[in-house]
Scaffold this motif. Structure first.
Motif, mmCIF file in Angstrom:
data_model
loop_
_atom_site.group_PDB
_atom_site.id
_atom_site.type_symbol
_atom_site.label_atom_id
_atom_site.label_comp_id
_atom_site.label_asym_id
_atom_site.label_seq_id
_atom_site.Cartn_x
_atom_site.Cartn_y
_atom_site.Cartn_z
ATOM 1 N N LEU A 36 0.700 -1.225 -0.089
ATOM 2 C CA LEU A 36 0.071 0.011 0.059
ATOM 3 C C LEU A 36 0.986 1.395 -0.086
ATOM 4 N N TYR A 37 1.816 1.253 1.010
ATOM 5 C CA TYR A 37 2.679 2.458 1.154
ATOM 6 C C TYR A 37 3.466 2.887 -0.342
ATOM 7 N N GLU A 38 3.744 1.664 -0.982
ATOM 8 C CA GLU A 38 4.646 1.907 -2.199
ATOM 9 C C GLU A 38 3.769 2.392 -3.330
ATOM 10 N N THR A 39 2.662 2.151 -3.527
ATOM 11 C CA THR A 39 1.589 2.200 -4.499
ATOM 12 C C THR A 39 1.123 3.664 -4.084
ATOM 13 N N GLU A 40 0.902 3.982 -2.933
ATOM 14 C CA GLU A 40 0.666 5.512 -2.572
ATOM 15 C C GLU A 40 1.829 6.437 -2.707
ATOM 16 N N LYS A 41 2.924 6.142 -2.579
ATOM 17 C CA LYS A 41 4.159 6.794 -2.905
ATOM 18 C C LYS A 41 4.171 7.232 -4.582
ATOM 19 N N GLN A 42 3.661 6.119 -5.218
ATOM 20 C CA GLN A 42 3.813 6.366 -6.792
ATOM 21 C C GLN A 42 2.885 7.316 -7.416
ATOM 22 N N GLN A 43 1.823 7.689 -6.515
ATOM 23 C CA GLN A 43 0.753 8.527 -7.068
ATOM 24 C C GLN A 43 1.419 9.852 -6.855
ATOM 25 N N PRO A 44 1.148 10.645 -7.864
ATOM 26 C CA PRO A 44 1.437 12.235 -7.731
ATOM 27 C C PRO A 44 0.995 12.717 -6.640
ATOM 28 N N GLU A 45 1.889 13.644 -5.989
ATOM 29 C CA GLU A 45 1.521 14.360 -4.755
ATOM 30 C C GLU A 45 0.310 14.846 -4.682
ATOM 31 N N HIS A 46 -0.155 15.427 -5.530
ATOM 32 C CA HIS A 46 -1.667 16.342 -5.836
ATOM 33 C C HIS A 46 -2.564 15.336 -5.672
ATOM 34 N N LEU A 47 -2.467 13.989 -5.812
ATOM 35 C CA LEU A 47 -3.544 13.173 -6.198
ATOM 36 C C LEU A 47 -3.460 11.938 -4.939
ATOM 37 N N ARG A 48 -2.758 11.934 -4.110
ATOM 38 C CA ARG A 48 -2.574 11.162 -2.870
ATOM 39 C C ARG A 48 -3.781 11.107 -1.998
ATOM 40 N N GLU A 49 -4.537 12.168 -1.858
ATOM 41 C CA GLU A 49 -5.568 12.394 -1.098
ATOM 42 C C GLU A 49 -6.821 11.666 -1.807
ATOM 43 N N TYR A 50 -7.015 12.005 -3.014
ATOM 44 C CA TYR A 50 -7.844 11.312 -3.768
ATOM 45 C C TYR A 50 -7.780 9.705 -4.002
ATOM 46 N N PHE A 51 -6.666 9.370 -3.877
ATOM 47 C CA PHE A 51 -5.995 7.975 -3.865
ATOM 48 C C PHE A 51 -6.632 7.321 -2.763
ATOM 49 N N ARG A 52 -6.282 8.132 -1.616
ATOM 50 C CA ARG A 52 -7.035 7.538 -0.210
ATOM 51 C C ARG A 52 -8.296 7.388 -0.219
ATOM 52 N N GLU A 53 -9.155 8.595 -0.670
ATOM 53 C CA GLU A 53 -10.617 8.494 -0.492
ATOM 54 C C GLU A 53 -11.024 7.434 -1.716
ATOM 55 N N ARG A 54 -10.174 7.086 -2.810
ATOM 56 C CA ARG A 54 -11.181 6.138 -3.520
ATOM 57 C C ARG A 54 -10.618 4.756 -3.024
ATOM 58 N N LEU A 55 -9.637 4.685 -2.172
ATOM 59 C CA LEU A 55 -9.268 3.210 -1.524
ATOM 60 C C LEU A 55 -10.529 2.920 -0.554
ATOM 61 N N VAL A 56 -10.862 3.779 0.117
ATOM 62 C CA VAL A 56 -11.946 3.765 1.070
ATOM 63 C C VAL A 56 -13.243 3.386 0.490
ATOM 64 N N TYR A 57 -13.626 4.218 -0.803
ATOM 65 C CA TYR A 57 -14.698 3.834 -1.440
ATOM 66 C C TYR A 57 -14.749 2.361 -1.811
ATOM 67 N N TYR A 58 -13.410 1.834 -2.512
ATOM 68 C CA TYR A 58 -13.304 0.574 -3.042
ATOM 69 C C TYR A 58 -13.278 -0.698 -2.037
ATOM 70 N N ARG A 59 -12.819 -0.309 -0.804
ATOM 71 C CA ARG A 59 -12.897 -0.990 0.346
ATOM 72 C C ARG A 59 -14.190 -1.245 0.750
ATOM 73 N N GLU A 60 -14.955 -0.481 0.788
ATOM 74 C CA GLU A 60 -16.443 -0.445 1.240
ATOM 75 C C GLU A 60 -17.166 -1.142 0.178
ATOM 76 N N LEU A 61 -16.934 -0.836 -1.127
ATOM 77 C CA LEU A 61 -17.531 -1.720 -2.367
ATOM 78 C C LEU A 61 -17.307 -3.105 -2.460
ATOM 79 N N SER A 62 -16.165 -3.356 -1.818
ATOM 80 C CA SER A 62 -15.560 -4.700 -1.971
ATOM 81 C C SER A 62 -15.988 -5.819 -0.919
ATOM 82 N N LYS A 63 -16.857 -5.213 0.176
ATOM 83 C CA LYS A 63 -17.442 -5.826 1.295
ATOM 84 C C LYS A 63 -18.751 -6.675 0.564
ATOM 85 N N ARG A 64 -19.162 -5.958 -0.644
ATOM 86 C CA ARG A 64 -20.307 -6.698 -1.107
ATOM 87 C C ARG A 64 -20.214 -8.011 -1.790
ATOM 88 N N PHE A 65 -18.792 -8.237 -2.120
ATOM 89 C CA PHE A 65 -18.297 -9.391 -2.848
ATOM 90 C C PHE A 65 -17.642 -10.582 -2.010
#
Length: 75
Positions: A36-65
């Motif tokens: 996770l940390y390496e993947t987050e580090k690979q994201q452009p600095e200005h998109l890291r918060e967006y990456f974290r928000e989307r991760l929360v979204y996809y984690r919640e979504l994955s609970k359905r599967f």
């Protein structure tokens, strides 16, 4: 617009951050290794918060599967 190649680089970066977040959630669900940390580090600095928000979204979504261990159940 249907061709991602025609988008501005900022939009492409945002799509890639979203794909990275969904990939982490997918690997978590299946019990696959990920960094996770390496993947987050690979994201452009200005998109890291967006990456974290989307991760929360996809984690919640994955609970359905089903989880990874549920795919190998023998009935």
């Amino acid at each position: 617009m249907h061709n991602i190649a025609n988008l501005h680089q900022d939009e492409k970066d945002k799509i890639n951050a979203d794909l990275a977040a969904s990939g982490i959630a997918y690997k978590e669900r299946l019990g696959l290794p990920y960094d996770l940390y390496e993947t987050e580090k690979q994201q452009p600095e200005h998109l890291r918060e967006y990456f974290r928000e989307r991760l929360v979204y996809y984690r919640e979504l994955s609970k359905r599967f089903p989880q990874g261990y549920e795919y190998n159940k023998e009935d």
